[in-house]
Design an enzyme around this catalytic site. Structure first.
Site, short mmCIF file in Angstrom:
data_model
loop_
_atom_site.label_atom_id
_atom_site.label_comp_id
_atom_site.label_asym_id
_atom_site.label_seq_id
_atom_site.Cartn_x
_atom_site.Cartn_y
_atom_site.Cartn_z
N ASP A 205 -26.60 46.91 -74.83
CA ASP A 205 -26.28 46.07 -73.68
C ASP A 205 -25.41 44.89 -74.16
OD1 ASP A 205 -27.93 44.31 -75.01
OD2 ASP A 205 -29.34 44.04 -73.37
N ASP A 207 -25.45 40.65 -73.98
CA ASP A 207 -26.32 39.53 -73.63
C ASP A 207 -25.54 38.22 -73.54
OD1 ASP A 207 -29.04 41.00 -74.17
OD2 ASP A 207 -27.83 41.36 -75.95
N ASP A 289 -27.41 41.46 -69.79
CA ASP A 289 -28.50 40.49 -69.61
C ASP A 289 -27.91 39.09 -69.51
OD1 ASP A 289 -30.47 42.39 -69.76
OD2 ASP A 289 -30.93 42.02 -71.88
#
Ligand code: TTP
Ligand code: MN
Ligand code: MN
Ligand code: MN
Length: 365
Positions: A205, A207, A289
């Site tokens: 992902d 962040d 995120d």
């Protein structure tokens, strides 16, 4: 010259935060084995063995050379009988039978597959496994299962999300986030964190930490950012977790201390160049995120969200055992004095202090 010899023998710290961290892993054959054993232990909820395998992997990753005989293990911390046996197996046979057994294990394979879906944790994976399912198709075909919004997104974007995010994609997402945040708050601070901040080439992902220089203004950021991304038509999924921050609470002693900042777990649609003449969709779903700590806690949030998980775990363990302090994503506390240790003047400087040496922190009532 003989007398100089002992000082050239390096002692390796048991704490990951006191070891040189490198992107170069000379012991991947061993660390891959430990990663599998750690994962299997996690699936079986064996916390101790799981931690032991992760620690051993972290230690071997930090070594400047490859382990080529069991003699190389002498004097190294973080290696117990179990982990040493694995290394010796690999040294002797090129592989470890315990690892091979795990890889062939039906439960391991299935739990690994199910937990690879965004929104599916161990408990849910086990439930599905107990129903006798072995594939995602079987799970999805069961009308009795109620999927959460998160799991629905997980299935919908499964192929994209399970493919690694590369650096260029992370940078492209970073540019979108940066530009969008600028429209909301021109002076906002947007920082790429997680694995890409550590210099990794790929991740699962992207962040970001986002805050405003003025305390309290950060509470509007995430909702407005989400609105804007939605209006741009690139927000595929989001879940805003509201802040539960309580300044009177002392940090949690658990290893994976969850923080209380407002955050958002999202999936963003990233446009991509198409290879000529190929029929495929012109975007990729990327997991992102966002964390929005108040600027007062920014330094600690940045430290906590940079990772790696093992580094964070050992940094907290180091603070607790070697400095009698408690560190979490919000602050550094003195266990003996129970006062919040925090530099209010410059959070960036404060972070450097924490990184260089926790002992250099001066007590301020
Ligand atoms: P991750 O994004 O899970 O991990 P990563 O960026 O190191 O690796 P990957 O490439 O797989 O994405 O988390 C980043 C760091 O944030 C990690 O060290 C743990 C920390 N973290 C918290 O402190 N609190 C949280 O609630 C979560 C989810 C992560
Ligand atoms: Mn998962
Ligand atoms: Mn990450
Ligand atoms: Mn993350």
């Amino acid at each position: 010259d003989q007398y100089l010899e002992p000082s050239t023998v390096e002692t390796v710290s048991q704490y990951a935060c006191q070891r040189r961290t490198t992107m170069e892993n000379h012991n991947q054959i061993f660390t891959d084995a430990f990663a599998i054993l750690a994962e299997n232990a996690e699936f079986n909820e064996s916390e101790g063995p799981c931690l032991a395998f992760m620690r051993a992997a972290s230690l071997l990753k930090s070594l400047p050379h490859a382990i080529s005989s069991s003699k190389d293990l002498e004097g190294l911390p973080c290696l117990g009988d179990q982990t040493k046996a694995v290394i010796e197996d690999i040294l002797e046979y090129g592989q470890c039978s315990k690892v091979q057994d795990v890889l062939c294990d039906d439960r391991y394979q299935t739990i690994k597959l199910f937990t690879s879906v965004f929104g599916v944790g161990l408990k849910t994976a086990e439930k599905w496994y107990r129903k006798g399912f072995h594939s995602l198709e079987e799970v999805q075909a069961d009308n009795a299962i109620h999927f959460t919004k998160m799991q629905k997104a997980g299935f919908l974007y499964y192929d994209d999300i399970s493919a690694a995010v590369c650096k260029a994609e992370a940078q492209a997402i970073g540019q979108i986030v940066e530009e969008t945040v600028r429209l909301i708050a021109p002076d906002a601070i947007v920082t790429l964190t997680g694995g890409f901040r550590r210099g990794k080439e790929c991740g699962h992902d992207v962040d970001f930490l986002i805050t405003t220089p003025e305390m309290g203004k950060e509470v509007w950021l995430l909702n407005r950012l989400i609105n804007r991304l939605q209006n741009q038509g690139i927000l595929l999924y989001y879940d805003i977790v509201e802040s539960t921050f309580d300044k009177t609470r002392l940090p949690c002693r658990k290893f994976e201390a969850m923080d209380h900042f407002q955050k958002c777990f999202a999936i963003i649609k990233l446009k991509k160049e198409l290879a000529a003449g190929r029929v495929q969709k012109d975007w990729k779903a990327i997991r992102v995120d966002f964390v929005a700590p108040p600027v007062d806690n920014f330094a600690f949030a940045l430290l906590g969200w940079t990772g790696s998980r093992q580094f964070e775990r050992d940094l907290r363990r180091f603070a607790r055992h070697e400095r009698k302090m408690l560190l979490d994503n919000h602050a550094l506390y003195d266990k003996t004095k129970k006062y919040l240790k925090k530099k209010t003047t410059n959070n960036y400087l404060a972070l450097n202090d924490v990184c260089s040496d926790l002992s250099e922190w001066h007590y301020k009532g």
